[in-house]
Each structure stands twice: as structure tokens, then as C-alpha cells.
Design an enzyme around this catalytic site. Sequence first.
Site, PDB file in Angstrom:
ATOM      1  N   ARG A 164       9.130  62.475  95.097  1.00  0.00           N
ATOM      2  CA  ARG A 164      10.124  63.536  94.907  1.00  0.00           C
ATOM      3  C   ARG A 164      10.559  63.628  93.451  1.00  0.00           C
ATOM      4  NH1 ARG A 164      15.203  63.822  98.872  1.00  0.00           N
ATOM      5  NH2 ARG A 164      15.796  61.810  97.988  1.00  0.00           N
TER       6      ARG A 164
ATOM      7  N   ARG B 232      14.936  60.884  90.847  1.00  0.00           N
ATOM      8  CA  ARG B 232      16.319  60.437  91.069  1.00  0.00           C
ATOM      9  C   ARG B 232      16.379  58.925  90.912  1.00  0.00           C
ATOM     10  NH1 ARG B 232      18.652  63.057  96.604  1.00  0.00           N
ATOM     11  NH2 ARG B 232      19.284  60.902  96.884  1.00  0.00           N
TER      12      ARG B 232
ATOM     13  N   ARG C  70      18.199  51.806 100.594  1.00  0.00           N
ATOM     14  CA  ARG C  70      18.648  53.001 101.322  1.00  0.00           C
ATOM     15  C   ARG C  70      18.091  53.020 102.743  1.00  0.00           C
ATOM     16  NH1 ARG C  70      16.674  57.570  97.678  1.00  0.00           N
ATOM     17  NH2 ARG C  70      17.677  59.000  99.105  1.00  0.00           N
TER      18      ARG C  70
ATOM     19  N   ARG D  38      27.576  59.327 107.939  1.00  0.00           N
ATOM     20  CA  ARG D  38      26.486  58.352 107.810  1.00  0.00           C
ATOM     21  C   ARG D  38      26.816  57.044 108.514  1.00  0.00           C
ATOM     22  NH1 ARG D  38      24.144  60.402 102.774  1.00  0.00           N
ATOM     23  NH2 ARG D  38      22.240  59.318 102.219  1.00  0.00           N
TER      24      ARG D  38
ATOM     25  N   LYS E 261      15.656  66.525 104.718  1.00  0.00           N
ATOM     26  CA  LYS E 261      16.916  67.096 105.224  1.00  0.00           C
ATOM     27  C   LYS E 261      17.515  68.101 104.238  1.00  0.00           C
ATOM     28  CE  LYS E 261      19.409  63.511 105.743  1.00  0.00           C
ATOM     29  NZ  LYS E 261      20.254  63.444 104.615  1.00  0.00           N
TER      30      LYS E 261
END
Length: 249
Positions: free
Chosen positions: A162, A195, A206, A123, A44
Amino acid sequence: MMTGMAKNDRASWLKGASNECCLLPAGVAKPWRLVLLGAPGVGKGTQAELLAQHLGACQLSTGDVFRAAKTADPCERTPALNQALDYMKRGELVPDSTVLGIVRERAKCLRCRGGFLLDGFPRTVAQAEALGELLAEHQVQLDAVVSYELPIEQIVTRLGGRRTCEKCKAVFHTLTMRPKVDGVCDHCGGALLQREDDRPESIRVRMEAYETSTRPLADYFQRQGKLVTVSAEGTPGEIFQRTLAALGA
Ligand code: AMP
């Protein structure tokens, strides 16, 4: 097409409404006002950056506001913000009251004549309802809500690989978007780090938060006739082209 534009520093969004952005958007034929939905790891944020360049609208990410607060002077952080950073570290959703306080403080970004791309907000259904009220108050309408869809196994692979540049925040991937030199940013030479909330224990939390709180938003916006579903399989360029086609942009 707005490629080649100087990049806005999004100061009003990242640091709060009393700060002015370095660039005022100009020459946007149609201000696009979009919400981007999707599980963590669907890409996203990358799509928001590509869309921002192409459409001239600012990427308004609530996650970026929290990350900016993390590097700011601790004396400038409110107790609610400090608490929010703890939730974030664990991969849990920050309470609606804190998130909504932050977005309300920055409501002028919703009126920006360049339009906006909300990324990571709303969210929860409560946040979506509050956004609806804010937009009505400011007499602004959403064009569409883009929901990116990807099978869970691919999400886990994407999140685990990532890496983000500690300096310029550019995003790379150990499998699909490798930097020229391992661990070093192609753009500024900064170190590429994982991260905190991309570590396996936080990823699980998450994903659960997404399933419970955020997935119902697709139905919510579907009922409003705003939902546009886009497959998030393939390269960032392919997903981007699919998004433009779905929006007729
Ligand atoms: P993101 O960069 O959008 O993945 O956000 C990173 C983290 O910031 C999330 O895992 C949450 O802890 C927090 N966060 C960001 N936006 C929101 C939101 N709208 N509601 C609740 N928590 C949020």
C-alpha cells in the site's frame, strides 16, 4: 446513486466539531448508518470511500483524525493526542479513553442527516459499548455492521504494497492498483509514500491488536443482529458490489 457529488472535506470530523463541513449533505433518500469492521489491509478504507460516494454518507475514520492531527500545528495538539500518535506509530491501539474523547467531541457527526460510515471505530468491545450509549443518547440506530473477511496471507501482501499520496491521501498499491508513474500520484502528482504503520514490524503489532481486541466485535454485533459478513477477496469494484448486495442498498 450519489456519484459525481462534490467531495465533502469532513472538517467537523477531522478537525473537531467546532468546524463546519464545506458541504451539508442533501438529497439523501435514506441516511445509511454503518460500521465497517475488518483487519488492517482488507480494504476497508477504500470501501468506505466508494460507499461514501454511492450512499452520500460521510466516512468517519478515527485513523484519519489521528493522521490529520499529525500534520496539524503541534501547539494545537493535546498531550493525549501526542501520546496517541506514538501508539499509532508503533501499530498499537490508542487507549480507549483517548479514542472515546475524540468521538464524543464529534458526536454531532453521528446525527448528520447524510448518515455515516464508521471506519476503524469501534475497535474494542469497550468502544462498541460506548458507541451504543452515544447512539442511544442521540436517538440514532445503526443499520448494519459490515465485517470484511480476508485470509491472513493476502492481508500481509496488501498492507506491504500500500502507498498513500502525501498530498491528497489517495491510496495506490504496488501490485494491484499501480499508479501510471511509479511513486507519483495519478490525481495530484504528489509523492506516494508507505504509511509508517505499514512497515513490517508495525504490521505484526497491528494484526495482533486486531486478533485480540477487534475480532471479538464480530460476535458482539452478531448477537445484536447487526452483522453482515462480506468477502474482501477480489478487486475493490467486486468487493463494493458484494457490499451493496449484502446491504440491499
Ligand atoms: P487505521 O487507519 O484505522 O488503520 O488506524 C491507524 C491507527 O490509528 C491504528 O493502528 C491505531 O494506532 C490508531 N487507531 C485508529 N482508530 C482507533 C481506535 N478506534 N482505537 C484505537 N486505536 C485506533
